[in-house]
Design an enzyme around this catalytic site. Structure first.
Site, PDB file in Angstrom:
ATOM      1  N   ASP A 111       0.839  -1.202   0.000  1.00 58.88           N
ATOM      2  CA  ASP A 111       0.000   0.000   0.000  1.00 58.88           C
ATOM      3  C   ASP A 111       0.880   1.259   0.000  1.00 58.88           C
ATOM      4  OD1 ASP A 111      -2.017   1.911   0.538  1.00 58.88           O
ATOM      5  OD2 ASP A 111      -3.127   0.477   1.744  1.00 58.88           O
ATOM      6  N   HIS A 113      -0.518   4.517  -0.101  1.00 62.38           N
ATOM      7  CA  HIS A 113      -1.284   5.705   0.324  1.00 62.38           C
ATOM      8  C   HIS A 113      -0.664   6.261   1.605  1.00 62.38           C
ATOM      9  CE1 HIS A 113      -4.142   3.426  -2.166  1.00 62.38           C
ATOM     10  NE2 HIS A 113      -4.645   4.607  -2.487  1.00 62.38           N
ATOM     11  N   SER A 164      -4.512  -4.943   1.601  1.00 64.09           N
ATOM     12  CA  SER A 164      -3.352  -4.742   2.489  1.00 64.09           C
ATOM     13  C   SER A 164      -3.662  -5.042   3.948  1.00 64.09           C
ATOM     14  CB  SER A 164      -2.874  -3.292   2.417  1.00 64.09           C
ATOM     15  OG  SER A 164      -2.540  -2.949   1.122  1.00 64.09           O
TER      16      SER A 164
HETATM   17 CO1  B1M Z   1      -5.988   5.058  -4.242  1.00 57.73          CO
HETATM   18  N1  B1M Z   1      -7.490   3.899  -3.766  1.00 57.73           N
HETATM   19  N2  B1M Z   1      -5.257   3.631  -5.332  1.00 57.73           N
HETATM   20  N3  B1M Z   1      -4.620   6.340  -4.662  1.00 57.73           N
HETATM   21  N4  B1M Z   1      -7.058   6.333  -3.373  1.00 57.73           N
HETATM   22  C1  B1M Z   1      -8.415   4.404  -2.747  1.00 57.73           C
HETATM   23  C2  B1M Z   1      -7.982   3.960  -1.349  1.00 57.73           C
HETATM   24  C3  B1M Z   1      -9.785   3.756  -3.218  1.00 57.73           C
HETATM   25  C4  B1M Z   1     -10.785   3.546  -2.069  1.00 57.73           C
HETATM   26  C5  B1M Z   1     -10.384   4.613  -4.352  1.00 57.73           C
HETATM   27  C6  B1M Z   1     -11.677   4.058  -4.857  1.00 57.73           C
HETATM   28  O1  B1M Z   1     -11.663   3.177  -5.685  1.00 57.73           O
HETATM   29  N5  B1M Z   1     -12.795   4.555  -4.356  1.00 57.73           N
HETATM   30  C7  B1M Z   1      -9.269   2.412  -3.859  1.00 57.73           C
HETATM   31  C8  B1M Z   1      -9.136   1.220  -2.897  1.00 57.73           C
HETATM   32  C9  B1M Z   1     -10.204   0.177  -3.098  1.00 57.73           C
HETATM   33  C10 B1M Z   1     -10.088  -0.894  -2.078  1.00 57.73           C
HETATM   34  O2  B1M Z   1      -9.068  -1.433  -1.779  1.00 57.73           O
HETATM   35  N6  B1M Z   1     -11.223  -1.217  -1.497  1.00 57.73           N
HETATM   36  C11 B1M Z   1      -7.925   2.841  -4.407  1.00 57.73           C
HETATM   37  C12 B1M Z   1      -7.219   2.180  -5.449  1.00 57.73           C
HETATM   38  C13 B1M Z   1      -7.971   1.050  -6.151  1.00 57.73           C
HETATM   39  C14 B1M Z   1      -5.912   2.532  -5.830  1.00 57.73           C
HETATM   40  C15 B1M Z   1      -5.008   1.837  -6.878  1.00 57.73           C
HETATM   41  C16 B1M Z   1      -5.073   0.295  -6.872  1.00 57.73           C
HETATM   42  C17 B1M Z   1      -5.361   2.447  -8.248  1.00 57.73           C
HETATM   43  C18 B1M Z   1      -4.607   1.818  -9.424  1.00 57.73           C
HETATM   44  O3  B1M Z   1      -3.402   1.826  -9.468  1.00 57.73           O
HETATM   45  N7  B1M Z   1      -5.351   1.292 -10.353  1.00 57.73           N
HETATM   46  C19 B1M Z   1      -3.607   2.351  -6.463  1.00 57.73           C
HETATM   47  C20 B1M Z   1      -2.960   1.459  -5.397  1.00 57.73           C
HETATM   48  C21 B1M Z   1      -1.534   1.824  -5.154  1.00 57.73           C
HETATM   49  C22 B1M Z   1      -0.990   1.072  -3.934  1.00 57.73           C
HETATM   50  O4  B1M Z   1      -1.195   1.509  -2.812  1.00 57.73           O
HETATM   51  N8  B1M Z   1      -0.312  -0.038  -4.172  1.00 57.73           N
HETATM   52  C23 B1M Z   1      -3.981   3.675  -5.853  1.00 57.73           C
HETATM   53  C24 B1M Z   1      -3.144   4.785  -5.885  1.00 57.73           C
HETATM   54  C25 B1M Z   1      -3.471   6.026  -5.365  1.00 57.73           C
HETATM   55  C26 B1M Z   1      -2.600   7.272  -5.550  1.00 57.73           C
HETATM   56  C27 B1M Z   1      -1.097   6.982  -5.402  1.00 57.73           C
HETATM   57  C28 B1M Z   1      -2.836   7.805  -6.929  1.00 57.73           C
HETATM   58  C29 B1M Z   1      -3.230   8.273  -4.502  1.00 57.73           C
HETATM   59  C30 B1M Z   1      -2.495   8.261  -3.134  1.00 57.73           C
HETATM   60  C31 B1M Z   1      -1.550   9.427  -2.963  1.00 57.73           C
HETATM   61  C32 B1M Z   1      -0.931   9.389  -1.596  1.00 57.73           C
HETATM   62  O5  B1M Z   1      -1.424   8.867  -0.609  1.00 57.73           O
HETATM   63  N9  B1M Z   1       0.248   9.961  -1.537  1.00 57.73           N
HETATM   64  C33 B1M Z   1      -4.601   7.641  -4.264  1.00 57.73           C
HETATM   65  C34 B1M Z   1      -5.673   8.327  -3.628  1.00 57.73           C
HETATM   66  C35 B1M Z   1      -5.498   9.828  -3.427  1.00 57.73           C
HETATM   67  C36 B1M Z   1      -6.844   7.656  -3.189  1.00 57.73           C
HETATM   68  C37 B1M Z   1      -8.106   8.248  -2.516  1.00 57.73           C
HETATM   69  C38 B1M Z   1      -8.891   8.993  -3.556  1.00 57.73           C
HETATM   70  C39 B1M Z   1      -7.843   9.159  -1.334  1.00 57.73           C
HETATM   71  C40 B1M Z   1      -6.996   8.563  -0.211  1.00 57.73           C
HETATM   72  C41 B1M Z   1      -6.711   9.595   0.836  1.00 57.73           C
HETATM   73  O6  B1M Z   1      -5.603  10.092   0.935  1.00 57.73           O
HETATM   74  N10 B1M Z   1      -7.741  10.006   1.603  1.00 57.73           N
HETATM   75  C42 B1M Z   1      -8.820   6.929  -2.007  1.00 57.73           C
HETATM   76  C43 B1M Z   1     -10.310   7.067  -1.860  1.00 57.73           C
HETATM   77  C44 B1M Z   1     -10.748   7.143  -0.397  1.00 57.73           C
HETATM   78  O7  B1M Z   1     -10.025   6.892   0.514  1.00 57.73           O
HETATM   79  N11 B1M Z   1     -11.974   7.406  -0.168  1.00 57.73           N
HETATM   80  C45 B1M Z   1      -8.180   5.868  -2.806  1.00 57.73           C
HETATM   81  C46 B1M Z   1      -7.642  11.110   2.581  1.00 57.73           C
HETATM   82  C47 B1M Z   1      -6.968  10.643   3.876  1.00 57.73           C
HETATM   83  C48 B1M Z   1      -6.883  11.812   4.850  1.00 57.73           C
HETATM   84  O8  B1M Z   1      -7.822   9.644   4.391  1.00 57.73           O
HETATM   85  O9  B1M Z   1      -5.979   7.881   4.502  1.00 57.73           O
HETATM   86  O10 B1M Z   1      -8.372   7.346   5.143  1.00 57.73           O
HETATM   87  P1  B1M Z   1      -7.270   8.308   5.071  1.00 57.73           P
HETATM   88  O11 B1M Z   1      -6.867   8.801   6.536  1.00 57.73           O
HETATM   89  C49 B1M Z   1      -7.806   9.272   7.475  1.00 57.73           C
HETATM   90  C50 B1M Z   1      -8.312   8.169   8.410  1.00 57.73           C
HETATM   91  O12 B1M Z   1      -8.532   6.945   7.730  1.00 57.73           O
HETATM   92  C51 B1M Z   1      -7.278   8.135   9.499  1.00 57.73           C
HETATM   93  O13 B1M Z   1      -6.785   9.461   9.564  1.00 57.73           O
HETATM   94  C52 B1M Z   1      -6.998  10.203   8.373  1.00 57.73           C
HETATM   95  C53 B1M Z   1      -7.686  11.503   8.744  1.00 57.73           C
HETATM   96  O14 B1M Z   1      -8.745  11.314   9.613  1.00 57.73           O
HETATM   97  N12 B1M Z   1      -6.110   7.289   9.422  1.00 57.73           N
HETATM   98  C54 B1M Z   1      -5.539   6.823  10.566  1.00 57.73           C
HETATM   99  C55 B1M Z   1      -5.341   6.909   8.368  1.00 57.73           C
HETATM  100  N13 B1M Z   1      -4.308   6.182   8.803  1.00 57.73           N
HETATM  101  C56 B1M Z   1      -4.394   6.125  10.155  1.00 57.73           C
HETATM  102  C57 B1M Z   1      -3.568   5.509  11.100  1.00 57.73           C
HETATM  103  C58 B1M Z   1      -3.929   5.629  12.444  1.00 57.73           C
HETATM  104  C59 B1M Z   1      -5.083   6.321  12.829  1.00 57.73           C
HETATM  105  C60 B1M Z   1      -5.898   6.921  11.900  1.00 57.73           C
HETATM  106  O15 B1M Z   1      -3.204   5.099  13.424  1.00 57.73           O
HETATM  107  C61 B1M Z   1      -1.910   4.628  13.133  1.00 57.73           C
END
Ligand code: B1M
Length: 228
Positions: A111, A113, A164
């Protein structure tokens, strides 16, 4: 020459809303997002700004899922948010009361992200925790070895891909096999995370970064986050 967004900002003073910020992220407009973010961080707390980022990226994710956006837009949205986050100052969030400790943070193997993890790191740092950020795509072995070497008592893991999530169990198993499970706590977070994660043998899960930091502070206060 002033840009259209800059003059809009001057005309409107600090009248930008969180929705304007969300729209600028969804619209992949780095300039607008950074200008609005600069203004919002003063008028709203950091928590509101982080929530807005999460909401906007959720919509970007939905657009990606329904074929309106492609991978390039997903990458761009991540870059827009990274630029905006450079301007967020978490000093006001700081709670320096009580004890803290060292946290090893990582996005698990497979992963890449890291936006959520980086927000957690920012908030923990402002609460005086020491952070060892191992980055993204990190194996269970590297996470546990690093915690062992550095005497960290909290392991913070992030995962956004459902594929992951089993890595959490690998970290918990390795911690156990190294005889460290009794001395360290694992907290997990990220969009792929729910209460179900407890089945992997972790100690806590967090829905938001703020919840995660609260749990770490609670552990630190109870003395479980410090080197024995
Ligand atoms: Co990707 N991606 N992505 N992506 N991406 C998701 C996760 C996805 C849900 C989008 C979708 O289809 N709706 C989907 C996953 C589907 C699934 O598994 N169910 C997805 C996919 C499919 C992919 C790829 C496979 C796409 C491809 O290549 N065909 C690929 C995978 C790459 C890999 O990881 N091997 C990929 C790639 C990417 C980018 C690199 C382009 C980019 C990431 C850039 C980066 O992170 N530097 C990206 C993005 C931007 C997203 C979405 C749109 C946004 C993620 C994000 O940053 N959210 C995402 C859609 C979504 O999440 N709804 C998606 C904002 C962030 C603040 O939220 O990380 O959840 P989050 O963190 C929150 C809480 O969760 C918490 O705190 C934060 C604030 O409250 N939190 C914690 C997080 N970690 C914590 C740890 C803690 C406590 C709290 O304690 C340790």
């Amino acid at each position: 020459m002033k840009s259209a967004v800059a003059s809009l900002s001057n005309e409107k003073g600090t009248n930008f809303t969180l929705s304007d910020f969300e729209e600028s992220i969804i619209g992949l407009d780095t300039e607008k997002a950074t200008i609005i973010c600069k203004e919002l961080k003063a008028s709203f707390g950091v928590e509101k700004v982080f929530d807005a980022i999460e909401r906007a990226l959720d919509i970007v994710g939905q657009k990606y899922e329904n074929g309106e956006y492609f991978l390039s837009e997903l990458i761009m949205a991540g870059e827009v948010v990274k630029e905006a986050l450079k301007l967020v100052d978490t000093t006001n969030f700081a709670d320096r009361s009580g004890k803290t400790g060292t946290v090893v943070l990582a996005t698990v193997k497979g992963d890449i992200h890291d936006i959520g993890k980086n927000i957690v790191a920012m908030l923990l740092r402002s609460s005086s925790f020491g952070i060892i950020d191992l980055g993204t795509d990190v194996s269970a072995e590297d996470i546990v070895d690093s915690a062992k070497e550095r005497g960290a008592r909290i392991l913070g893991l992030s995962a956004l891909l459902t594929t992951s999530v089993p890595e959490f169990g690998k970290v918990a198993n390795r911690l156990r096999s190294q005889g460290l499970k009794e001395h360290a706590k694992i907290i997990v977070g990220g969009a792929a995370v729910s209460e179900k994660m407890m089945e992997y043998g972790v100690d806590a899960w967090a829905k938001t970064a703020v919840d995660g930091v609260r749990t770490c502070r609670d552990w630190a206060t109870r003395g479980v986050a410090n080197e024995s």
